[in-house]
Design a protein around this motif. Structure first.
Motif, short mmCIF file in Angstrom:
data_model
loop_
_atom_site.label_atom_id
_atom_site.label_comp_id
_atom_site.label_asym_id
_atom_site.label_seq_id
_atom_site.Cartn_x
_atom_site.Cartn_y
_atom_site.Cartn_z
N LEU A 4 1.01 -1.35 -0.10
CA LEU A 4 0.11 0.25 0.30
C LEU A 4 1.27 1.44 0.31
O LEU A 4 2.13 1.41 0.71
CB LEU A 4 -1.03 -0.04 1.03
CG LEU A 4 -1.66 -0.81 1.35
CD1 LEU A 4 -2.42 -1.31 2.23
CD2 LEU A 4 -2.63 -0.90 -0.16
N GLU A 5 0.27 2.42 -0.58
CA GLU A 5 1.36 3.70 -1.19
C GLU A 5 0.01 4.08 0.07
O GLU A 5 -1.32 4.78 -0.75
CB GLU A 5 1.55 3.92 -2.30
CG GLU A 5 1.89 5.11 -2.87
CD GLU A 5 3.27 5.27 -1.85
OE1 GLU A 5 3.75 6.09 -1.31
OE2 GLU A 5 4.12 4.52 -2.38
N GLY A 6 0.24 5.37 1.10
CA GLY A 6 -0.45 6.00 2.02
C GLY A 6 -0.73 6.84 1.16
O GLY A 6 0.32 7.39 0.66
N LEU A 7 -1.46 7.62 1.43
CA LEU A 7 -2.22 9.19 0.97
C LEU A 7 -1.81 10.02 2.15
O LEU A 7 -2.57 10.22 3.08
CB LEU A 7 -3.42 8.62 1.14
CG LEU A 7 -4.55 10.76 0.53
CD1 LEU A 7 -4.05 10.74 -1.39
CD2 LEU A 7 -5.68 10.23 0.43
N VAL A 8 -1.42 10.94 1.42
CA VAL A 8 -0.29 12.55 2.17
C VAL A 8 -1.75 13.21 2.34
O VAL A 8 -2.60 13.60 1.58
CB VAL A 8 0.65 12.50 2.01
CG1 VAL A 8 1.24 13.97 2.93
CG2 VAL A 8 1.29 11.39 1.87
N ARG A 9 -2.24 13.80 3.90
CA ARG A 9 -3.43 14.68 3.89
C ARG A 9 -2.28 16.22 4.03
O ARG A 9 -2.07 16.03 5.59
CB ARG A 9 -3.85 15.03 5.06
CG ARG A 9 -4.51 13.20 5.21
CD ARG A 9 -5.84 13.30 3.23
NE ARG A 9 -6.46 13.87 3.65
CZ ARG A 9 -7.58 13.86 2.46
NH1 ARG A 9 -7.20 13.59 1.75
NH2 ARG A 9 -8.81 14.56 2.76
N PRO A 10 -2.44 17.36 3.70
CA PRO A 10 -1.11 18.44 3.92
C PRO A 10 -2.07 19.73 4.43
O PRO A 10 -1.93 20.69 3.88
CB PRO A 10 -1.33 18.83 2.55
CG PRO A 10 -2.66 18.67 1.66
CD PRO A 10 -3.16 17.34 2.00
N GLU A 35 -0.49 14.22 7.76
CA GLU A 35 -1.48 12.35 8.47
C GLU A 35 -0.53 11.64 6.81
O GLU A 35 -0.86 12.03 5.93
CB GLU A 35 -2.52 12.55 8.32
CG GLU A 35 -2.93 13.61 9.89
CD GLU A 35 -5.01 13.53 9.04
OE1 GLU A 35 -5.00 13.77 10.81
OE2 GLU A 35 -5.84 12.60 8.61
N LEU A 36 -0.54 10.46 7.11
CA LEU A 36 -0.31 9.46 6.23
C LEU A 36 -1.86 8.76 6.20
O LEU A 36 -1.11 7.81 7.26
CB LEU A 36 0.82 9.23 6.14
CG LEU A 36 1.00 8.18 4.62
CD1 LEU A 36 0.99 8.21 3.86
CD2 LEU A 36 2.66 7.76 5.56
N TRP A 37 -2.11 8.43 5.16
CA TRP A 37 -3.76 7.58 5.99
C TRP A 37 -3.40 6.42 4.85
O TRP A 37 -2.94 6.03 3.88
CB TRP A 37 -4.62 7.89 5.19
CG TRP A 37 -4.89 9.18 5.96
CD1 TRP A 37 -4.64 10.47 7.18
CD2 TRP A 37 -6.46 9.95 5.34
NE1 TRP A 37 -5.48 10.74 7.25
CE2 TRP A 37 -7.24 11.17 6.78
CE3 TRP A 37 -7.28 9.48 4.80
CZ2 TRP A 37 -8.01 11.31 6.67
CZ3 TRP A 37 -9.17 10.23 4.98
CH2 TRP A 37 -9.37 11.16 5.62
N ALA A 46 -6.29 4.73 0.93
CA ALA A 46 -4.73 4.31 0.21
C ALA A 46 -5.07 3.37 -1.22
O ALA A 46 -5.78 3.38 -1.51
CB ALA A 46 -3.62 3.76 1.12
N ARG A 47 -3.33 3.00 -1.80
CA ARG A 47 -3.48 2.38 -3.11
C ARG A 47 -2.46 1.07 -3.45
O ARG A 47 -1.05 1.24 -2.81
CB ARG A 47 -2.46 3.63 -4.27
CG ARG A 47 -3.50 4.50 -4.64
CD ARG A 47 -3.16 5.55 -5.93
NE ARG A 47 -3.59 4.94 -6.70
CZ ARG A 47 -4.89 4.72 -7.49
NH1 ARG A 47 -6.00 5.67 -7.10
NH2 ARG A 47 -4.67 4.77 -8.87
N ILE A 88 -0.32 7.61 10.43
CA ILE A 88 0.78 8.46 10.76
C ILE A 88 0.48 9.64 11.06
O ILE A 88 -0.38 10.62 10.20
CB ILE A 88 1.77 7.97 9.70
CG1 ILE A 88 2.29 7.02 10.13
CG2 ILE A 88 3.21 8.65 10.62
CD1 ILE A 88 3.56 5.95 9.17
N LEU A 89 0.57 9.98 12.03
CA LEU A 89 -0.48 11.26 12.64
C LEU A 89 1.20 12.29 12.40
O LEU A 89 2.15 12.17 13.93
CB LEU A 89 -0.93 11.98 13.73
CG LEU A 89 -2.10 12.89 13.74
CD1 LEU A 89 -2.98 13.38 14.17
CD2 LEU A 89 -1.20 13.34 14.64
#
Length: 435
Positions: A4-10, A35-37, A46-47, A88-89
């Protein structure tokens, strides 16, 4: 089994170094990364990015075959959706003061706002789904937070020490009723004060805090420093006053904080791994420009004073796995440290739990070998998705020191008759505990 590649929340309160460092990217990053979801939340999935299939969002992978991916126990309990969200926060600045509803409150609120015709993305919407949102934070760096209403007697001591005449009325309210109803009365009054009064009261309180700190003789140093920091960022926000009523919590790496429904809280600073029920229901109480619904917040808040120790999850150690125990049925989180040299910790661990799992690597790398299949290597900053139908796996350290977090659905484990089971360490140092 997929990488999984996480999604970064800016978000603006995020760090320019923490998440980028974990992923091995240049620092500082171009913008704050909060955050990294790792999950399948509708707001950002995530992908799956490995070579075993086409790159696609995890939410699509699950929706294509929910029973096979999630397992019958999870789908029966929570429907065709992954019931948890792993993150990850990384907080460089304070988050908003907030609380989350209970399951019953979430269902009722969601139906009520649907009946009103509110769009799901409306700014004044409180309930975006019918689910509750208990959450667990495990610190990976020193981590600070506000969490739960402090014992009123301690708060009375704090307010008296400030010696701010403008606080006398509210001090009297709490001293006259030092219990949950007194806390409710003071908090409600502060959140509903006219703006002109807030503009006078907050600066007076901040001045008093500075005077006390300058004397250097207070048991409330951390609380008053936080008050001053919040006042600088939100000078006309009643949430600054509300911070005076809450426990100031400090976590060292590896320590956890569990936040049940109705708990008023705000993360202040630090990096950690957060897991929560897969919901987007947030009632805010201040320290934010976002929508605040004071009557609804007051309806769902739990004003019962709480000792910070009561928000600390117990930890069970099974070999190289530290399991954080909470009452949440949607998730269970554990920390695993492996040693590729085999000198201090186990070098491998075997997982055979049913239901969906996500392994998120924080440092080093892991090699995951299914009983019958091709091994996958997962580096720091990525995760591994394991479905209910995947075979048992053995996770090996692919570096001298590896730390990863494991998320699963405990209801699936319980249905298999092994609610207390965890990973079984293998190798010469299988019984070594994680620091």
């Amino acid at each position: 089994m997929r990488i999984l590649e996480g999604l970064v929340r800016p978000y603006a309160w995020g760090s320019r170094t923490a998440i980028a460092s974990i992923q091995g990217r240049p620092v500082p990053s171009a913008h704050p990364e909060a955050e990294l979801w790792f999950g399948s939340h509708p707001a950002g999935s995530a992908r799956c990015v490995d070579e075993s299939g086409p790159e696609q969002p995890l939410v699509d992978v699950i929706s294509a075959d929910p029973v096979s991916t999630l397992g019958p126990a999870s789908t029966e309990a929570f429907g065709d959706r992954l019931p948890f969200l792993l993150k990850i926060l990384a907080a460089e600045e304070p988050l908003s003061l907030q609380a989350h509803p209970s399951a019953e409150q979430a269902r009722e609120g969601f139906e009520r706002e649907n009946a009103r015709g509110l769009a799901l993305d409306a700014r004044d919407r409180n309930y975006r789904d019918p689910w509750h949102k208990p959450e667990l934070m495990v610190a990976t760096t020193p981590f600070d937070a506000l969490a739960g209403f402090r014992d009123p007697h301690k708060t009375i001591e704090l307010l008296r020490e400030l010696q701010v005449s403008e606080l006398d009325h509210y001090l009297g309210m709490l001293a006259g009723q030092p219990d949950s109803e007194g806390l409710r009365a003071v908090f409600t009054t502060w959140l509903t004060l006219p703006e002109a009064m807030i503009r006078r009261l907050v600066p007076a309180v901040l001045h008093g805090a500075v005077e006390v700190l300058a004397q250097g003789r207070t048991q409330f140093t951390a609380e008053l420093r936080t008050l001053c920091e919040l006042g600088e960022d939100y000078p006309n926000d009643p949430g600054v006053l509300a911070s005076l009523l809450l426990n100031r919590v400090h976590l060292e790496p590896g320590q956890g904080l569990y936040l049940p429904a109705g708990n008023l809280h705000a993360y202040l600073r630090g990096t950690g791994v957060e897991i929560m029920a897969n919901s987007d229901n947030v009632l805010r109480g201040g320290l934010t420009p976002k929508h605040i619904d004071v009557p609804e917040l007051l309806r769902i808040l739990d004003f019962t004073p709480v000792d910070p120790a009561d928000l600390t999850p117990s930890v069970r150690t099974l070999g190289a796995e530290q399991i954080y125990l909470t009452p949440a049925p949607e998730f269970r989180l554990s920390r695993v440290e492996l040693d590729g040299t085999g000198l201090r910790h186990a070098s491998s661990i075997c997982f055979d739990m049913p239901g969906p799992q996500i392994l998120s690597v924080l440092s080093g790398a892991i090699e995951v070998r299914p009983v019958d299949g091709t091994p996958l290597t997962v580096p720091a900053g990525r995760a591994l998705w394991i479905t209910d139908s995947d075979p048992d796996v053995i996770v090996h350290a692919a570096s001298s020191r590896t730390v990863f977090y494991r998320a699963l659905v405990p209801v699936a484990v319980s249905s298999a008759g092994d609610a207390e089971a965890g990973g079984v360490a293998v190798g010469e140092h299988a019984s070594a505990a994680v620091d």
